[in-house]
Design an enzyme around this catalytic site. Structure first.
Site, PDB file in Angstrom:
ATOM      1  N   LYS A  10      26.430   5.708  23.895  1.00 39.38           N
ATOM      2  CA  LYS A  10      27.321   6.459  23.023  1.00 39.38           C
ATOM      3  C   LYS A  10      27.307   5.727  21.680  1.00 39.38           C
ATOM      4  O   LYS A  10      27.927   4.672  21.523  1.00 39.38           O
ATOM      5  CB  LYS A  10      28.729   6.507  23.612  1.00 39.38           C
ATOM      6  CG  LYS A  10      29.658   7.403  22.830  1.00 39.38           C
ATOM      7  CD  LYS A  10      30.945   7.608  23.615  1.00 39.38           C
ATOM      8  CE  LYS A  10      31.913   8.532  22.925  1.00 39.38           C
ATOM      9  NZ  LYS A  10      32.098   8.346  21.513  1.00 39.38           N
ATOM     10  N   GLU A  21       0.845  -1.197   0.000  1.00 42.74           N
ATOM     11  CA  GLU A  21       0.000   0.000   0.000  1.00 42.74           C
ATOM     12  C   GLU A  21       0.885   1.254   0.000  1.00 42.74           C
ATOM     13  O   GLU A  21       0.617   2.218  -0.717  1.00 42.74           O
ATOM     14  CB  GLU A  21      -0.901  -0.039   1.252  1.00 42.74           C
ATOM     15  CG  GLU A  21      -1.830   1.150   1.437  1.00 42.74           C
ATOM     16  CD  GLU A  21      -2.881   1.293   0.341  1.00 42.74           C
ATOM     17  OE1 GLU A  21      -2.934   0.414  -0.541  1.00 42.74           O
ATOM     18  OE2 GLU A  21      -3.605   2.301   0.346  1.00 42.74           O
ATOM     19  N   CYS A  56      35.319 -31.236   3.754  1.00 40.98           N
ATOM     20  CA  CYS A  56      35.776 -32.616   3.703  1.00 40.98           C
ATOM     21  C   CYS A  56      34.505 -33.431   3.474  1.00 40.98           C
ATOM     22  O   CYS A  56      33.588 -33.394   4.290  1.00 40.98           O
ATOM     23  CB  CYS A  56      36.422 -33.012   5.029  1.00 40.98           C
ATOM     24  SG  CYS A  56      36.735 -34.789   5.089  1.00 40.98           S
ATOM     25  N   LEU A  99      33.673  15.135  23.652  1.00 45.30           N
ATOM     26  CA  LEU A  99      33.545  14.853  25.082  1.00 45.30           C
ATOM     27  C   LEU A  99      34.845  14.355  25.669  1.00 45.30           C
ATOM     28  O   LEU A  99      35.654  13.732  24.973  1.00 45.30           O
ATOM     29  CB  LEU A  99      32.490  13.761  25.310  1.00 45.30           C
ATOM     30  CG  LEU A  99      31.049  14.072  24.926  1.00 45.30           C
ATOM     31  CD1 LEU A  99      30.191  12.822  25.017  1.00 45.30           C
ATOM     32  CD2 LEU A  99      30.490  15.157  25.838  1.00 45.30           C
ATOM     33  N   LYS A 108      34.100   4.990  28.095  1.00 43.35           N
ATOM     34  CA  LYS A 108      34.370   4.129  26.930  1.00 43.35           C
ATOM     35  C   LYS A 108      34.498   2.673  27.369  1.00 43.35           C
ATOM     36  O   LYS A 108      35.203   2.375  28.328  1.00 43.35           O
ATOM     37  CB  LYS A 108      35.681   4.561  26.242  1.00 43.35           C
ATOM     38  CG  LYS A 108      35.621   5.974  25.638  1.00 43.35           C
ATOM     39  CD  LYS A 108      34.833   6.017  24.363  1.00 43.35           C
ATOM     40  CE  LYS A 108      35.593   6.010  23.086  1.00 43.35           C
ATOM     41  NZ  LYS A 108      36.636   6.844  22.767  1.00 43.35           N
ATOM     42  N   CYS A 128      35.145 -39.186   8.120  1.00 43.02           N
ATOM     43  CA  CYS A 128      36.222 -38.347   8.668  1.00 43.02           C
ATOM     44  C   CYS A 128      36.055 -38.247  10.190  1.00 43.02           C
ATOM     45  O   CYS A 128      34.985 -37.879  10.681  1.00 43.02           O
ATOM     46  CB  CYS A 128      36.162 -36.958   8.037  1.00 43.02           C
ATOM     47  SG  CYS A 128      37.308 -35.805   8.797  1.00 43.02           S
ATOM     48  N   GLU A 131      23.170   7.786  28.652  1.00 33.70           N
ATOM     49  CA  GLU A 131      22.670   7.346  27.344  1.00 33.70           C
ATOM     50  C   GLU A 131      23.746   6.609  26.559  1.00 33.70           C
ATOM     51  O   GLU A 131      24.937   6.708  26.862  1.00 33.70           O
ATOM     52  CB  GLU A 131      22.148   8.550  26.547  1.00 33.70           C
ATOM     53  CG  GLU A 131      23.010   9.774  26.657  1.00 33.70           C
ATOM     54  CD  GLU A 131      22.270  11.035  26.193  1.00 33.70           C
ATOM     55  OE1 GLU A 131      22.587  11.507  25.094  1.00 33.70           O
ATOM     56  OE2 GLU A 131      21.398  11.540  26.937  1.00 33.70           O
ATOM     57  N   TYR A 176      20.530  13.428  20.199  1.00 32.78           N
ATOM     58  CA  TYR A 176      20.814  13.455  21.639  1.00 32.78           C
ATOM     59  C   TYR A 176      21.175  14.819  22.192  1.00 32.78           C
ATOM     60  O   TYR A 176      21.587  14.932  23.331  1.00 32.78           O
ATOM     61  CB  TYR A 176      21.923  12.456  21.977  1.00 32.78           C
ATOM     62  CG  TYR A 176      23.174  12.556  21.107  1.00 32.78           C
ATOM     63  CD1 TYR A 176      23.969  13.686  21.121  1.00 32.78           C
ATOM     64  CD2 TYR A 176      23.536  11.499  20.275  1.00 32.78           C
ATOM     65  CE1 TYR A 176      25.097  13.785  20.332  1.00 32.78           C
ATOM     66  CE2 TYR A 176      24.672  11.585  19.479  1.00 32.78           C
ATOM     67  CZ  TYR A 176      25.447  12.728  19.511  1.00 32.78           C
ATOM     68  OH  TYR A 176      26.561  12.825  18.722  1.00 32.78           O
ATOM     69  N   CYS A 195      42.216 -32.984   3.685  1.00 33.88           N
ATOM     70  CA  CYS A 195      41.674 -32.815   5.030  1.00 33.88           C
ATOM     71  C   CYS A 195      42.777 -33.121   6.040  1.00 33.88           C
ATOM     72  O   CYS A 195      43.385 -34.195   5.990  1.00 33.88           O
ATOM     73  CB  CYS A 195      40.481 -33.742   5.249  1.00 33.88           C
ATOM     74  SG  CYS A 195      39.923 -33.774   6.960  1.00 33.88           S
ATOM     75  N   CYS A 209      41.528 -36.583   8.040  1.00 30.93           N
ATOM     76  CA  CYS A 209      41.402 -37.923   7.455  1.00 30.93           C
ATOM     77  C   CYS A 209      42.250 -38.084   6.192  1.00 30.93           C
ATOM     78  O   CYS A 209      42.371 -39.180   5.653  1.00 30.93           O
ATOM     79  CB  CYS A 209      39.947 -38.240   7.144  1.00 30.93           C
ATOM     80  SG  CYS A 209      39.272 -37.232   5.813  1.00 30.93           S
ATOM     81  N   LYS A 251      25.467  12.772  31.353  1.00 32.01           N
ATOM     82  CA  LYS A 251      25.299  14.223  31.315  1.00 32.01           C
ATOM     83  C   LYS A 251      24.600  14.690  32.580  1.00 32.01           C
ATOM     84  O   LYS A 251      23.718  13.996  33.090  1.00 32.01           O
ATOM     85  CB  LYS A 251      24.434  14.618  30.104  1.00 32.01           C
ATOM     86  CG  LYS A 251      25.049  14.215  28.776  1.00 32.01           C
ATOM     87  CD  LYS A 251      24.102  14.412  27.605  1.00 32.01           C
ATOM     88  CE  LYS A 251      24.780  13.924  26.325  1.00 32.01           C
ATOM     89  NZ  LYS A 251      23.877  13.829  25.170  1.00 32.01           N
ATOM     90  N   ASP A 281      28.024   4.589  18.059  1.00 31.06           N
ATOM     91  CA  ASP A 281      29.284   4.601  17.314  1.00 31.06           C
ATOM     92  C   ASP A 281      29.021   4.909  15.838  1.00 31.06           C
ATOM     93  O   ASP A 281      28.915   4.014  15.007  1.00 31.06           O
ATOM     94  CB  ASP A 281      29.978   3.242  17.475  1.00 31.06           C
ATOM     95  CG  ASP A 281      31.462   3.341  17.191  1.00 31.06           C
ATOM     96  OD1 ASP A 281      31.955   4.480  17.013  1.00 31.06           O
ATOM     97  OD2 ASP A 281      32.127   2.295  17.151  1.00 31.06           O
ATOM     98  N   ASP A 286       3.903   1.499  -1.239  1.00 33.61           N
ATOM     99  CA  ASP A 286       4.477   1.622  -2.585  1.00 33.61           C
ATOM    100  C   ASP A 286       3.459   2.189  -3.569  1.00 33.61           C
ATOM    101  O   ASP A 286       3.790   2.980  -4.435  1.00 33.61           O
ATOM    102  CB  ASP A 286       4.957   0.252  -3.098  1.00 33.61           C
ATOM    103  CG  ASP A 286       6.152  -0.246  -2.295  1.00 33.61           C
ATOM    104  OD1 ASP A 286       6.761   0.580  -1.585  1.00 33.61           O
ATOM    105  OD2 ASP A 286       6.449  -1.456  -2.370  1.00 33.61           O
TER     106      ASP A 286
HETATM  107  S1  IVH Z   1      26.888  14.491  23.523  1.00 30.83           S
HETATM  108  C1  IVH Z   1      28.062  18.734  24.060  1.00 30.83           C
HETATM  109  N1  IVH Z   1      25.710  12.144  23.396  1.00 30.83           N
HETATM  110  O1  IVH Z   1      30.563  10.949  20.857  1.00 30.83           O
HETATM  111  C2  IVH Z   1      27.512  17.389  23.725  1.00 30.83           C
HETATM  112  N2  IVH Z   1      27.655  12.469  22.057  1.00 30.83           N
HETATM  113  O2  IVH Z   1      33.255  11.429  21.992  1.00 30.83           O
HETATM  114  C3  IVH Z   1      28.396  16.604  22.870  1.00 30.83           C
HETATM  115  N3  IVH Z   1      28.246  10.550  20.653  1.00 30.83           N
HETATM  116  O3  IVH Z   1      31.222  13.946  19.170  1.00 30.83           O
HETATM  117  C4  IVH Z   1      27.985  15.282  22.439  1.00 30.83           C
HETATM  118  N4  IVH Z   1      26.574   9.270  21.269  1.00 30.83           N
HETATM  119  O4  IVH Z   1      29.762  12.154  18.002  1.00 30.83           O
HETATM  120  C5  IVH Z   1      26.732  12.891  22.951  1.00 30.83           C
HETATM  121  N5  IVH Z   1      24.519  10.161  23.354  1.00 30.83           N
HETATM  122  C6  IVH Z   1      25.535  10.897  22.911  1.00 30.83           C
HETATM  123  C7  IVH Z   1      26.464  10.419  21.959  1.00 30.83           C
HETATM  124  C8  IVH Z   1      27.519  11.240  21.561  1.00 30.83           C
HETATM  125  C9  IVH Z   1      27.631   9.377  20.483  1.00 30.83           C
HETATM  126  C10 IVH Z   1      29.483  10.957  19.963  1.00 30.83           C
HETATM  127  C11 IVH Z   1      29.450  12.321  19.344  1.00 30.83           C
HETATM  128  C12 IVH Z   1      30.570  13.090  20.032  1.00 30.83           C
HETATM  129  C13 IVH Z   1      31.460  11.976  20.494  1.00 30.83           C
HETATM  130  C14 IVH Z   1      32.305  12.399  21.676  1.00 30.83           C
END
Ligand code: IVH
Length: 661
Positions: free
Chosen positions: A109, A31, A416, A79, A304, A421, A107, A216, A398, A401, A280, A111, A33
Site C-alpha cells: 500500500k 549521451e 564540545c 478501501l 494497515k 571531555c 501488494e 495497481y 558542555c 565537562c 485483493k 503511501d 543529454d
Molecule cells: S486499490 C478499487 N492498491 O490506498 C481499488 N490502493 O486506502 C482501490 N493505495 O485510495 C485501490 N496502494 O490511494 C490499491 N496497491 C494499492 C494501493 C492503494 C496505495 C491507496 C489508494 C487508495 C487508498 C485506500
C-alpha cells in the site's frame, strides 16, 4: 527534419523507460543529454513539429491559475481497513464462506496520493487526482513531469489506469535538506510532500520534486480480455508502466499473513514509504460476485501497519555528547507505546530544529519511529499549550565537562571541542570495543564509563593496560574473577583482528565500517595507509574528497601517531591478511546479496565472500556475476533476472559453502 525529430523522441522515450522503469540504462547520462539538446534545438527551429507529449516537455510548462475540476468516468473508490491478523482472517473467511476458496493478490500500500491517468490513440492525455472519488482535479501538466510514466504506448484503444503518485524517500530527504538550508518549513512526511508537489500550479516546481508512481488498478479490466487482476498488472507492466515488484499471488490467507509479517520488517529497506498491504481477490469473476458496498469494494481490503507516530509529553530536554564531541539535544518523554516498543527518549537533532519546530518543554509532541532509526520528535501540538511551557535555551557549556560548546559557522550542530571531555572519551572507547569494530565482549558503554571514572581508561590504548588493575577490578561490585578473566581474554583476542576492524574502531571522521574495509584491503598495512596522500586516496572508488581529507588530517595529528605506536607495542595487528584469499568458486566474482538470509547475517555472508576474493556490491548492474537472494527479495532479484544474471537461493549458496568447507 521531421524524421530526425521523431527518431530522437523515440530514442529518448525508450531511454526514459530503461532508466526510470526498468532501472537498467543502456546509455550514459551525457549521451542522453546530448540527444535531448539536439531535440530541443530542432523543436525550437521547427516549431511546426512541436508535440506536447515530446520528451522535451517533461520539465514543466506554463503556470496555471487553477486546476480544472474533472468528473471521473468511474468512481474512484477507497478501501476498507483491517489492523490485525484476526481482522484480516475474518475478512477472508467471510469471502470464502460466500464463494469458496479464492486466490489473493497482495501488494504494497504505497503511501502517496491516488491518481487516474488516461490514454487515447496510444497517447497520454490526462491525469486526475482522486478528489472526493467523484470529481478530481486535472493535474496533467504535473504528472507529465514524472519520467517513469510513458507518454506513448503501443495499445491504441482508449484506456484508464489507476495508481499512486509518491515521493521516494531519497527525494524527500533532499527536498527537506534544501528547505532546512533555506530556513523554510519542512514537509512532515513523503506523502504530504508528494501531495504538495502535485498541487503546484507551476509544473516546473513539480518537475523539480522528483516524484514517481506505481500503477495497481485497471478499471473494467475484463473489457480488455483480461481474466484476473494479476494479469491486468502484467499487461500494463508490459506496456511500460511501473508495477510494484513486491506484488505476489497467494493461495491462502495464512500465506498472505506471512507475507505481511515479512513486509513489516522489509518496508524499512524499501526506497519508498508504504503504510500497509492491500489484499485483493485475484479473479475478476469472483470480484464481480462479491461486489461493492456503498463506499468500498468487498473484494479488497487494506491491512494497515501499526501507527509509527504517537503523542506524548515532552518532560525535559537533555544534551548528550558523542565521541566526536557533537552535542545532541534529546527529548525526555513520558513513556509511550510506539510501533511495538516503549519510547521514553527521542532525538531533537540540533538547536535549529528545536527553534524551527518551536518545541517547548512541557509541550505535547508527536513522536515518530521509522524502522530501527532512533525515534524523533516531529512537532509540538500548539493548541494544547496551557502557558506552563517554556522555550529551551541551548546551553553554552558542555553538560559533561563544563567547557564551552562551539557552533561552527556552516554547521547546525554544537560541539564540545575539549578532547578530554569524559563523554567523548567514554564514547570513543566504547566505539572501539563495539561489535562491528574490535568486538571486545564485556566492554560495553556502562563498563567503559565505570572504568573511566575509576581512572583506568582515559584513552583507547588504556584498554590494553587494564591488566594492571586486576585486583581492583576483581573487587568491583558485580565483577568477579570469571568476568575479569573473560574480559582479559576478549582483549587479547581482539589484538589479532584484521586491520579494517581496527580502522573502523579508531573512529576517524567519515570512515564507517565499509570505508574501513575498502581502505584496509587497498593498503594492506597501517603504515602504508598512513603514508597515503590525498591524491592517492581520492582515486579509490567510494572514497570521496571529504573522507580522503579526513583521513589525511587524522594521520597528521600528533595524538594519532602516539596512539598507533602504543597500539603497536601492545601487539595489536596492523595488517590486512592478503594471503587470506581462499580459492573458491566465488573468487573474482562480483556478487550482490538481497532479501533476508536465514542462516547468515548480511555482514557474515559478505565477510565470507570477501575472504574468498569476491567483491560484494549493493546494486545489480551488468557487471554483477551472481545475485544471492533470501526471503522477500525484491527489485534486485527482478533486475538480475531481467539482465539474465546468475541467481542463487540461500539454500543453493549454503550447498556450495558446505561443499567448499
Ligand atoms: S486499490 C478499487 N492498491 O490506498 C481499488 N490502493 O486506502 C482501490 N493505495 O485510495 C485501490 N496502494 O490511494 C490499491 N496497491 C494499492 C494501493 C492503494 C496505495 C491507496 C489508494 C487508495 C487508498 C485506500
Amino acid at each position: 527534419m521531421k524524421e530526425r525529430i521523431e527518431e530522437l523522441r523515440g530514442l529518448l522515450n525508450q531511454y526514459n523507460i530503461e532508466y526510470h522503469v526498468l532501472d537498467k540504462p543502456t546509455i550514459s547520462d551525457a549521451e542522453y543529454d546530448r540527444l535531448m539538446r539536439e531535440l530541443i534545438d530542432l523543436e525550437t527551429k521547427y516549431p511546426e513539429f512541436m508535440d506536447p507529449l515530446s520528451p522535451s516537455q517533461r520539465i514543466g510548462g506554463p503556470v496555471l491559475d487553477e486546476f480544472t475540476k474533472i468528473q471521473h468516468k468511474r468512481k474512484m473508490m477507497s478501501l476498507g481497513n483491517v489492523f490485525s491478523e484476526e481482522e484480516l482472517k475474518s475478512w477472508a473467511k467471510k469471502i470464502e464462506d460466500e464463494v469458496g476458496k479464492v486466490e489473493f493478490c497482495a501488494e504494497c500500500k504505497i503511501d502517496g496520493l491516488a491518481m487516474s491517468i488516461e490514454y487515447q490513440g496510444g497517447n497520454f492525455v490526462q491525469a486526475v487526482t482522486r478528489g472526493d472519488g467523484e470529481v478530481g482535479e486535472d493535474v496533467t501538466q504535473n504528472v507529465k513531469t514524472i519520467r517513469s510514466i510513458p507518454m506513448n504506448v503501443s495499445y491504441r484503444e482508449e484506456f484508464e489506469i489507476r495508481g499512486e503518485v509518491y515521493m521516494p524517500k531519497s527525494s524527500f530527504e533532499a527536498l527537506n535538506e534544501g528547505k532546512r538550508q533555506q530556513g523554510e518549513p519542512e514537509f512532515a512526511n513523503p506523502r504530504n510532500a508528494a501531495a504538495g508537489s502535485i498541487r503546484q500550479l507551476d509544473s516546473k516546481i513539480a518537475a523539480s520534486r522528483k516524484l514517481d508512481a506505481f500503477w495497481y488498478h485497471v478499471p473494467d479490466g475484463e473489457t480488455y480480455g483480461l481474466k484476473t487482476h494479476y494479469e491486468s498488472l502484467m499487461w500494463i507492466k508490459d506496456m511500460g508502466f511501473r508495477v510494484n515488484e513486491n506484488t505476489t499471488l497467494f493461495q491462502s490467507i495464512d500465506d498472505v499473513w506471512k507475507f505481511i509479517e515479512r513486509m513489516t520488517i522489509e518496508r524499512n529497506n524499501l526506497p519508498y514509504e508504504i503504510d500497509g498491504i492491500v489484499i485483493k481477490v485475484n479473479n475478476y469473476e469472483v470480484q464481480e460476485q462479491l461486489g461493492y458496498t456503498v463506499k468500498v469494494p468487498k473484494w479488497a481490503i487494506a491491512y494497515k501497519f501499526p501507527a509509527e507516530e504517537a503523542v506524548t509529553r515532552l518532560e525535559d530536554i537533555f544534551i548528550t555528547v558523542g565521541r566526536t564531541g557533537k552535542a545532541t539535544p534529546n527529548a525526555k518523554l513520558t513513556p509511550v507505546r510506539l510501533a511495538g516498543t516503549t519510547v521514553s527518549a527521542a532525538t531533537l537533532h540540533n538547536e535549529d530544529m528545536i527553534n524551527q519546530k518551536d518545541v517547548r518543554i512541557g509541550d505535547l509532541v508527536v513522536v515518530r519511529k521509522a524502522g530501527d532509526i532512533i525515534p524523533e520528535v516531529l512537532r509540538s501540538i500548539e493548541d494544547k499549550r496551557d502557558g506552563t511551557q517554556v522555550p529551551f535555551i541551548f546551553p553554552t557549556l558542555c553538560p559533561d565537562c563544563g567547557m564551552p560548546l562551539h557552533r561552527f559557522a556552516d554547521e547546525a550542530a554544537h560541539y564540545c571541542v575539549n578532547s578530554d571531555c569524559p563523554s567523548r572519551i567514554v564514547n570513543s572507547i566504547a566505539h572501539f570495543a563495539s561489535r562491528d569494530a574490535m568486538n571486545i565482549d564485556g566492554l560495553g558503554e556502562k563498563k567503559v564509563e565505570q572504568f573511566h571514572k575509576m581512572g583506568w581508561l582515559n584513552k583507547v590504548d588504556d584498554i590494553f593496560k587494564l591488566k594492571e588493575y586486576r585486583d581492583e577490578i576483581i573487587s568491583l561490585d558485580k565483577f568477579g574473577l570469571k568476568s575479569y578473566e573473560n574480559l582479559v581474554e576478549a582483549i587479547d583476542q581482539c589484538k589479532s583482528n584484521a586491520l579494517d576492524k581496527l580502522l573502523f574502531g579508531l573512529g576517524i571522521r567519515q570512515v564507517g565500517a565499509k570505508a574501513a574495509r575498502i581502505l584496509a584491503n587497498r593498503y594492506k598495512t597501517m603504515d602504508a595507509l598512513m603514508q597515503a596522500t590525498l591524491s592517492d586516496l581520492i582515486t579509490i572508488d567510494d572514497i570521496g574528497d571529504i573522507t580522503a581529507d579526513a583521513i589525511v588530517t587524522y594521520f597528521k595529528e600528533e595524538a594519532t601517531l602516539r596512539l598507533i605506536d602504543s597500539l603497536k607495542s601492545s601487539g595489536v595487528n596492523m595488517v590486512q591478511e592478503s594471503d587470506a584469499t581462499i580459492e573458491s568458486s566465488f573468487t573474482g566474482k562480483t556478487i550482490v546479496l538481497t532479501g533476508s538470509l536465514q542462516r547468515f547475517s548480511r555482514n557474515e555472508a559478505q565477510e565470507y565472500l570477501e575472504k574468498r576474493g569476491a567483491t560484494v556490491t549493493g546494486s545489480v548492474s551488468k557487471k554483477t556475476d551472481i545475485v544471492i537472494y533470501g526471503e522477500a527479495a525484491g527489485s534486485k532479484l527482478e533486475k538480475a533476472q531481467a539482465l539474465k544474471i546468475q541467481t542463487m537461493t540461500e539454500d543453493e549458496f549454503m550447498e556450495i559453502v558446505e561443499r567448499e568447507a
